[in-house]
Scaffold this motif. Sequence first.
Motif, short mmCIF file in Angstrom:
data_model
loop_
_atom_site.label_atom_id
_atom_site.label_comp_id
_atom_site.label_asym_id
_atom_site.label_seq_id
_atom_site.Cartn_x
_atom_site.Cartn_y
_atom_site.Cartn_z
N GLY A 289 0.80 -1.22 0.00
CA GLY A 289 0.00 0.00 0.00
C GLY A 289 0.83 1.27 0.00
N SER A 294 3.11 0.02 -3.99
CA SER A 294 1.93 0.10 -4.88
C SER A 294 2.35 0.30 -6.32
N GLU A 315 -4.73 -1.40 6.78
CA GLU A 315 -5.84 -1.89 5.95
C GLU A 315 -6.31 -0.86 4.94
N ASN A 316 -6.24 0.42 5.28
CA ASN A 316 -6.74 1.44 4.35
C ASN A 316 -5.90 1.49 3.07
N SER A 317 -4.57 1.46 3.22
CA SER A 317 -3.71 1.53 2.04
C SER A 317 -3.84 0.27 1.18
N TYR A 319 -6.54 -1.60 0.99
CA TYR A 319 -7.86 -1.49 0.36
C TYR A 319 -7.79 -0.58 -0.87
N THR A 320 -7.05 0.53 -0.74
CA THR A 320 -6.95 1.50 -1.84
C THR A 320 -6.29 0.87 -3.07
N ILE A 321 -5.15 0.18 -2.88
CA ILE A 321 -4.48 -0.43 -4.04
C ILE A 321 -5.29 -1.60 -4.59
N GLU A 323 -8.63 -1.83 -4.64
CA GLU A 323 -9.71 -1.24 -5.43
C GLU A 323 -9.20 -0.75 -6.78
N GLU A 324 -8.03 -0.11 -6.76
CA GLU A 324 -7.47 0.39 -8.02
C GLU A 324 -7.18 -0.75 -8.99
#
Length: 604
Positions: A289, A294, A315-317, A319-321, A323-324
Amino acid sequence: MGAKERYILLLIIDSLIVTFSVFIGYYILAPFFLQYTMPVLITTSIILLISHHVFAYVFNLYHRAWEYASVRELMSIAQAVTASIITTYILNILLFQTTFTRLMIITWMMHLILIGGSRLSWRVARHHLIGKQSSDQEKLRTLIVGAGKGGSILIKQMLDTPAMNMLPVVAVDDDSTKQRMELAGGVRVEGKREDIEKLIKKYDIRKVVIAIPSLSKTELNEIYELSNHESVEVMIMPNIDDVMSGKVEVNALKKVEVEDLLGREPVKLDTAGIEEQVRDRTILVTGAGGSIGSEIVRQITKFQPREIVLLGHGENSIYTILEEMTGRNNNIEYIPIIADVQDRQRMFEVFETYKPNIVYHAAAHKHVPLMEYNPKEAVKNNIIGTKNTAEAACEYKTEKFVLISTDKAVNPPNVMGASKRVAEMVVQGLNQNCKETTLVAVRFGNVLGSRGSVIPKFRKQIEAGGPITVTDERMTRYFMTIPEASRLVIQAGAIAEGGEVFVLDMGEPVKIVNLARNMIKLSGYKEDEIGIKFSGVRPGEKLFEELLSEDEIHPNQVYTKIYRGKTVSYPIIEIEKTIKQLENNNNIKELLLDFVNRKEYTKN
């Protein structure tokens, strides 16, 4: 005028032209040719009117923006007129058993002149009105760099779009054949690149727009330096192919950013060699992340692995990668794993489950001053986390393990650099005993735009009105873009034989104070408006970074922009002893620095 009113007006104009052109054509022929009767002329006129409106609909003559009419729009008029004339000609022969050749030729010519003229007058009238409206407002006098297709389109857009608030005054182009050429709106090419500075003064230029998006970084830097005057803003237009394909508007001009000036030319990778190792394999990226992790994920997808394990602590980072990447529909399975590399058991569980073929270990603490205050965390994450991950790779026969390291590992005076140097030693030590896994480290300097990077920090300080804080006027750093660093990491991993510390060619070091000054100018300010404040060197910082110590240097590149440090053999037993001491010692920094500076280890 609304769309409906414009449609009705054009319909009426065309109907009048089409209806009366047959009669006008007849009266031109009448002194020499009296074959047609009035019923025949009226019938011909009705047929022509109907067929014209049918083909006007087919070729979309009523829903075009005629205020921007060009050759393409005039061609559509010619096609519609020609099709309607041919249709009328054929129907007249069928109905009246006689030819109407001369009348149809005259009518065709009148349609082209009158209908085409009505559309062009629309553009002329608009240009005249806009010129009148905008003459009172002060437009920014603009110099265009590049008189090719991109420059010509851009000048027309400036003339037709008052909202751009730019007045194209003069252009430059390095092509000798274009000198003294006149472009749209009377804009002349009055020199080459080296004449930019002179023309800025001569024409009181306030904006320079680079209309050659394919310029190399070196050329972009050169043009920027020539244009770098107070109160002159430098911009670049989007890629001409994207403009022509409709992906972006030609007026979507972009400010030249410091990343554009610091970046380098892209390296051509050995795509066949990388793909051979990566295609249809399982790749694991730790710290997936983060900035580097990433980007490695993004770059590695081009080589079509079967699955990529995205491992990270936050978890946020992750989740971001995730989703991308899942939004790209590239038939690669992305597996999100929330795990801490410090948790040895968890790392072994992950490797047992997914058995990755290649591992890119990007998870690390990288902030120098923070690690000075938290040396235990640097040891746990950077050293023990690397050891856990590398030993799991060995246990489950991973083919390649690539550690992402840093130039701060060279002759380190700080905890962060020393911890990364020990991580490199762990990798080199394990490589001696781990026969089925190739373990290497890749070392590089600062990456542009990464978390904690100086550039986002300076940008925020400028937005807040300043001052920019620079630790020391002598401070220098190496810089590289995140995509370039990630591509070279993947390439280094592909050519690794085991135990190497690869070093990426970072180019010339940049003085941080000069970077700050450039960012101020690029943001449209003067230095005294923002200000630069020297705050003093922070804990653990070096004034100058190095990429290889003297006893590591191999002078030749093993690949473009990749150097290989000499392979070093470190007894893993000694490293493990030191790690245990670090875990149970409060004087971590002193112990770390003493260990990494020992000279008794053998070098091959």
